[in-house]
Scaffold this motif. Structure first.
Motif, PDB file in Angstrom:
ATOM      1  N   SER A  34       0.943  -1.463   0.073  1.00  0.00           N
ATOM      2  CA  SER A  34      -0.312   0.009  -0.519  1.00  0.00           C
ATOM      3  C   SER A  34       0.800   1.296  -0.001  1.00  0.00           C
ATOM      4  CB  SER A  34      -0.759  -0.484   1.014  1.00  0.00           C
ATOM      5  OG  SER A  34      -1.398  -0.945   0.495  1.00  0.00           O
ATOM      6  N   VAL A  35       2.267   1.191  -0.914  1.00  0.00           N
ATOM      7  CA  VAL A  35       2.281   2.155  -0.807  1.00  0.00           C
ATOM      8  C   VAL A  35       2.841   2.556  -2.525  1.00  0.00           C
ATOM      9  CG1 VAL A  35       5.213   2.901  -0.359  1.00  0.00           C
ATOM     10  CG2 VAL A  35       4.144   1.893   1.218  1.00  0.00           C
ATOM     11  N   PHE A  36       2.774   4.112  -2.570  1.00  0.00           N
ATOM     12  CA  PHE A  36       2.929   4.725  -4.252  1.00  0.00           C
ATOM     13  C   PHE A  36       4.182   5.937  -3.571  1.00  0.00           C
ATOM     14  CE2 PHE A  36      -0.758   2.200  -5.099  1.00  0.00           C
ATOM     15  CZ  PHE A  36      -0.459   1.739  -6.409  1.00  0.00           C
ATOM     16  N   GLN A  37       4.804   5.904  -5.233  1.00  0.00           N
ATOM     17  CA  GLN A  37       5.645   7.135  -5.093  1.00  0.00           C
ATOM     18  C   GLN A  37       4.855   8.370  -6.146  1.00  0.00           C
ATOM     19  OE1 GLN A  37       9.332   6.276  -5.868  1.00  0.00           O
ATOM     20  NE2 GLN A  37       9.389   7.895  -7.846  1.00  0.00           N
ATOM     21  N   CYS A  38       4.214   9.190  -5.967  1.00  0.00           N
ATOM     22  CA  CYS A  38       4.247   9.909  -6.657  1.00  0.00           C
ATOM     23  C   CYS A  38       4.583  11.150  -7.224  1.00  0.00           C
ATOM     24  CB  CYS A  38       2.786  10.512  -6.020  1.00  0.00           C
ATOM     25  SG  CYS A  38       1.372   8.892  -5.627  1.00  0.00           S
ATOM     26  N   ASP A  39       4.102  11.614  -8.763  1.00  0.00           N
ATOM     27  CA  ASP A  39       5.247  12.438  -8.481  1.00  0.00           C
ATOM     28  C   ASP A  39       4.282  13.575  -9.278  1.00  0.00           C
ATOM     29  OD1 ASP A  39       6.944  15.107 -10.062  1.00  0.00           O
ATOM     30  OD2 ASP A  39       8.051  14.183 -11.468  1.00  0.00           O
ATOM     31  N   LEU A  40       3.907  14.539  -8.696  1.00  0.00           N
ATOM     32  CA  LEU A  40       2.665  15.662  -9.159  1.00  0.00           C
ATOM     33  C   LEU A  40       2.705  16.852  -9.170  1.00  0.00           C
ATOM     34  CD1 LEU A  40       0.064  13.481  -6.286  1.00  0.00           C
ATOM     35  CD2 LEU A  40       0.452  13.157  -8.685  1.00  0.00           C
ATOM     36  N   THR A  41       2.003  17.738  -9.323  1.00  0.00           N
ATOM     37  CA  THR A  41       2.053  19.440  -9.888  1.00  0.00           C
ATOM     38  C   THR A  41       0.881  19.504  -8.121  1.00  0.00           C
ATOM     39  OG1 THR A  41       0.229  19.070 -11.066  1.00  0.00           O
ATOM     40  CG2 THR A  41       2.210  19.034 -11.838  1.00  0.00           C
ATOM     41  N   ALA A  42       0.536  20.806  -7.823  1.00  0.00           N
ATOM     42  CA  ALA A  42      -0.086  20.731  -6.704  1.00  0.00           C
ATOM     43  C   ALA A  42      -1.587  20.967  -7.305  1.00  0.00           C
ATOM     44  CB  ALA A  42       0.307  22.387  -7.263  1.00  0.00           C
ATOM     45  N   ILE A  43      -1.869  21.162  -9.011  1.00  0.00           N
ATOM     46  CA  ILE A  43      -3.069  20.189  -9.315  1.00  0.00           C
ATOM     47  C   ILE A  43      -3.437  18.740  -9.001  1.00  0.00           C
ATOM     48  CG2 ILE A  43      -4.466  20.416 -10.849  1.00  0.00           C
ATOM     49  CD1 ILE A  43      -4.807  23.259  -9.743  1.00  0.00           C
ATOM     50  N   ASP A  44      -2.288  18.032  -9.505  1.00  0.00           N
ATOM     51  CA  ASP A  44      -2.644  16.797  -9.155  1.00  0.00           C
ATOM     52  C   ASP A  44      -2.956  15.982  -7.983  1.00  0.00           C
ATOM     53  OD1 ASP A  44      -2.582  16.704 -12.689  1.00  0.00           O
ATOM     54  OD2 ASP A  44      -0.014  16.029 -11.649  1.00  0.00           O
ATOM     55  N   ARG A  45      -2.102  17.052  -6.943  1.00  0.00           N
ATOM     56  CA  ARG A  45      -2.338  16.864  -5.551  1.00  0.00           C
ATOM     57  C   ARG A  45      -3.473  17.099  -4.664  1.00  0.00           C
ATOM     58  NH1 ARG A  45      -2.976  17.346  -0.925  1.00  0.00           N
ATOM     59  NH2 ARG A  45      -1.486  16.630   1.116  1.00  0.00           N
ATOM     60  N   ILE A  46      -4.157  18.105  -5.528  1.00  0.00           N
ATOM     61  CA  ILE A  46      -5.739  18.102  -4.938  1.00  0.00           C
ATOM     62  C   ILE A  46      -6.482  16.818  -6.015  1.00  0.00           C
ATOM     63  CG2 ILE A  46      -7.073  19.828  -4.849  1.00  0.00           C
ATOM     64  CD1 ILE A  46      -5.350  22.003  -5.390  1.00  0.00           C
ATOM     65  N   GLU A  47      -5.704  16.435  -7.218  1.00  0.00           N
ATOM     66  CA  GLU A  47      -7.392  15.894  -7.090  1.00  0.00           C
ATOM     67  C   GLU A  47      -7.302  14.256  -6.769  1.00  0.00           C
ATOM     68  OE1 GLU A  47      -6.336  16.382 -11.423  1.00  0.00           O
ATOM     69  OE2 GLU A  47      -7.159  18.131 -11.896  1.00  0.00           O
ATOM     70  N   MET A  48      -5.872  14.109  -7.208  1.00  0.00           N
ATOM     71  CA  MET A  48      -5.491  12.774  -5.709  1.00  0.00           C
ATOM     72  C   MET A  48      -6.304  13.153  -4.572  1.00  0.00           C
ATOM     73  SD  MET A  48      -2.266  11.165  -4.470  1.00  0.00           S
ATOM     74  CE  MET A  48      -1.504  12.504  -3.659  1.00  0.00           C
ATOM     75  N   GLN A  49      -5.958  13.868  -3.975  1.00  0.00           N
ATOM     76  CA  GLN A  49      -6.540  13.780  -2.279  1.00  0.00           C
ATOM     77  C   GLN A  49      -7.964  13.643  -2.355  1.00  0.00           C
ATOM     78  OE1 GLN A  49      -5.154  16.952   0.778  1.00  0.00           O
ATOM     79  NE2 GLN A  49      -7.379  16.525   1.467  1.00  0.00           N
ATOM     80  N   ALA A  50      -8.984  14.359  -3.344  1.00  0.00           N
ATOM     81  CA  ALA A  50     -10.493  14.522  -3.963  1.00  0.00           C
ATOM     82  C   ALA A  50     -10.868  12.432  -4.092  1.00  0.00           C
ATOM     83  CB  ALA A  50     -10.771  15.845  -4.770  1.00  0.00           C
ATOM     84  N   ALA A  51     -10.160  12.075  -5.134  1.00  0.00           N
ATOM     85  CA  ALA A  51     -10.421  11.184  -5.233  1.00  0.00           C
ATOM     86  C   ALA A  51     -10.276  10.030  -4.489  1.00  0.00           C
ATOM     87  CB  ALA A  51      -9.854  10.723  -6.586  1.00  0.00           C
ATOM     88  N   LEU A  52      -8.886  10.092  -3.154  1.00  0.00           N
ATOM     89  CA  LEU A  52      -9.379   8.944  -2.278  1.00  0.00           C
ATOM     90  C   LEU A  52     -10.290   9.694  -0.845  1.00  0.00           C
ATOM     91  CD1 LEU A  52      -5.215   9.396  -2.139  1.00  0.00           C
ATOM     92  CD2 LEU A  52      -6.588   7.365  -2.845  1.00  0.00           C
ATOM     93  N   GLU A  53     -10.420  10.351  -0.795  1.00  0.00           N
ATOM     94  CA  GLU A  53     -11.671  11.421  -0.034  1.00  0.00           C
ATOM     95  C   GLU A  53     -13.446  11.073  -0.500  1.00  0.00           C
ATOM     96  OE1 GLU A  53     -11.335  15.420   0.379  1.00  0.00           O
ATOM     97  OE2 GLU A  53      -9.307  15.247   2.474  1.00  0.00           O
ATOM     98  N   ALA A  54     -13.124  10.801  -1.956  1.00  0.00           N
ATOM     99  CA  ALA A  54     -14.646   9.954  -2.295  1.00  0.00           C
ATOM    100  C   ALA A  54     -14.609   8.204  -1.725  1.00  0.00           C
ATOM    101  CB  ALA A  54     -14.751  10.404  -4.046  1.00  0.00           C
ATOM    102  N   ILE A  55     -13.797   8.014  -1.330  1.00  0.00           N
ATOM    103  CA  ILE A  55     -13.846   5.853  -1.428  1.00  0.00           C
ATOM    104  C   ILE A  55     -13.382   6.670  -0.383  1.00  0.00           C
ATOM    105  CG2 ILE A  55     -12.171   4.222  -2.058  1.00  0.00           C
ATOM    106  CD1 ILE A  55     -11.394   5.564  -4.559  1.00  0.00           C
ATOM    107  N   ILE A  56     -12.358   6.538   0.484  1.00  0.00           N
ATOM    108  CA  ILE A  56     -12.645   6.263   1.541  1.00  0.00           C
ATOM    109  C   ILE A  56     -13.535   6.545   3.026  1.00  0.00           C
ATOM    110  CG2 ILE A  56      -9.755   6.388   2.063  1.00  0.00           C
ATOM    111  CD1 ILE A  56      -9.946   9.008   3.337  1.00  0.00           C
ATOM    112  N   ASP A  57     -13.526   5.364   4.059  1.00  0.00           N
ATOM    113  CA  ASP A  57     -14.269   5.992   5.140  1.00  0.00           C
ATOM    114  C   ASP A  57     -13.410   6.211   5.553  1.00  0.00           C
ATOM    115  OD1 ASP A  57     -15.563   5.950   7.536  1.00  0.00           O
ATOM    116  OD2 ASP A  57     -16.692   3.859   6.849  1.00  0.00           O
ATOM    117  N   ARG A  58     -13.702   7.986   6.329  1.00  0.00           N
ATOM    118  CA  ARG A  58     -13.125   8.497   7.032  1.00  0.00           C
ATOM    119  C   ARG A  58     -13.215   7.454   9.074  1.00  0.00           C
ATOM    120  NH1 ARG A  58     -11.425  13.312   7.002  1.00  0.00           N
ATOM    121  NH2 ARG A  58     -11.053  14.319   5.403  1.00  0.00           N
ATOM    122  N   ASP A  59     -13.741   7.257   9.322  1.00  0.00           N
ATOM    123  CA  ASP A  59     -13.777   6.995  10.507  1.00  0.00           C
ATOM    124  C   ASP A  59     -13.156   4.858  10.788  1.00  0.00           C
ATOM    125  OD1 ASP A  59     -15.192   8.308  11.370  1.00  0.00           O
ATOM    126  OD2 ASP A  59     -16.965   7.558  10.879  1.00  0.00           O
TER     127      ASP A  59
END
Length: 96
Positions: A34-59
């Motif tokens: 469960s480990v990834f190396q990501c080379d991202l722009t600021a926009i890519d990072r925001i998109e990645m975070q939003a995509a992950l937040e839409a999937i995970i259960d915060r609890d």
């Protein structure tokens, strides 16, 4: 400016785990489990975070995004591995 991130996750439910894995494949290189190396722009990072937040259960689930710094020059020089070597991906032009 691009930055290098190390993203790790601990997802409790198998279906969400598969979705997170597939999502992360679109943003970086799979290093191990469960480990990834990501080379991202600021926009890519925001998109990645939003995509992950839409999937995970915060609890129940956890995602850790570690900013390793700017990718130029490549910042990670002092990585020690034990056992099987991890191949870090360096950013480069691809001609197809």
């Amino acid at each position: 400016m691009r930055r290098l991130y190390l993203v790790t996750y601990d997802v409790c439910e198998p279906r969400r785990l598969r979705k997170v894995f597939k999502t992360m494949q679109g943003f970086g290189e799979h290093l191990q489990l469960s480990v990834f190396q990501c080379d991202l722009t600021a926009i890519d990072r925001i998109e990645m975070q939003a995509a992950l937040e839409a999937i995970i259960d915060r609890d129940e689930d956890k995602v850790l995004i570690i900013d390793l710094g700017a990718t130029d020059p490549f910042p990670v020089k002092n990585i020690q591995t034990l056992g099987q070597q991890v191949k870090l991906v360096k950013r480069a032009s691809v001609i197809s």
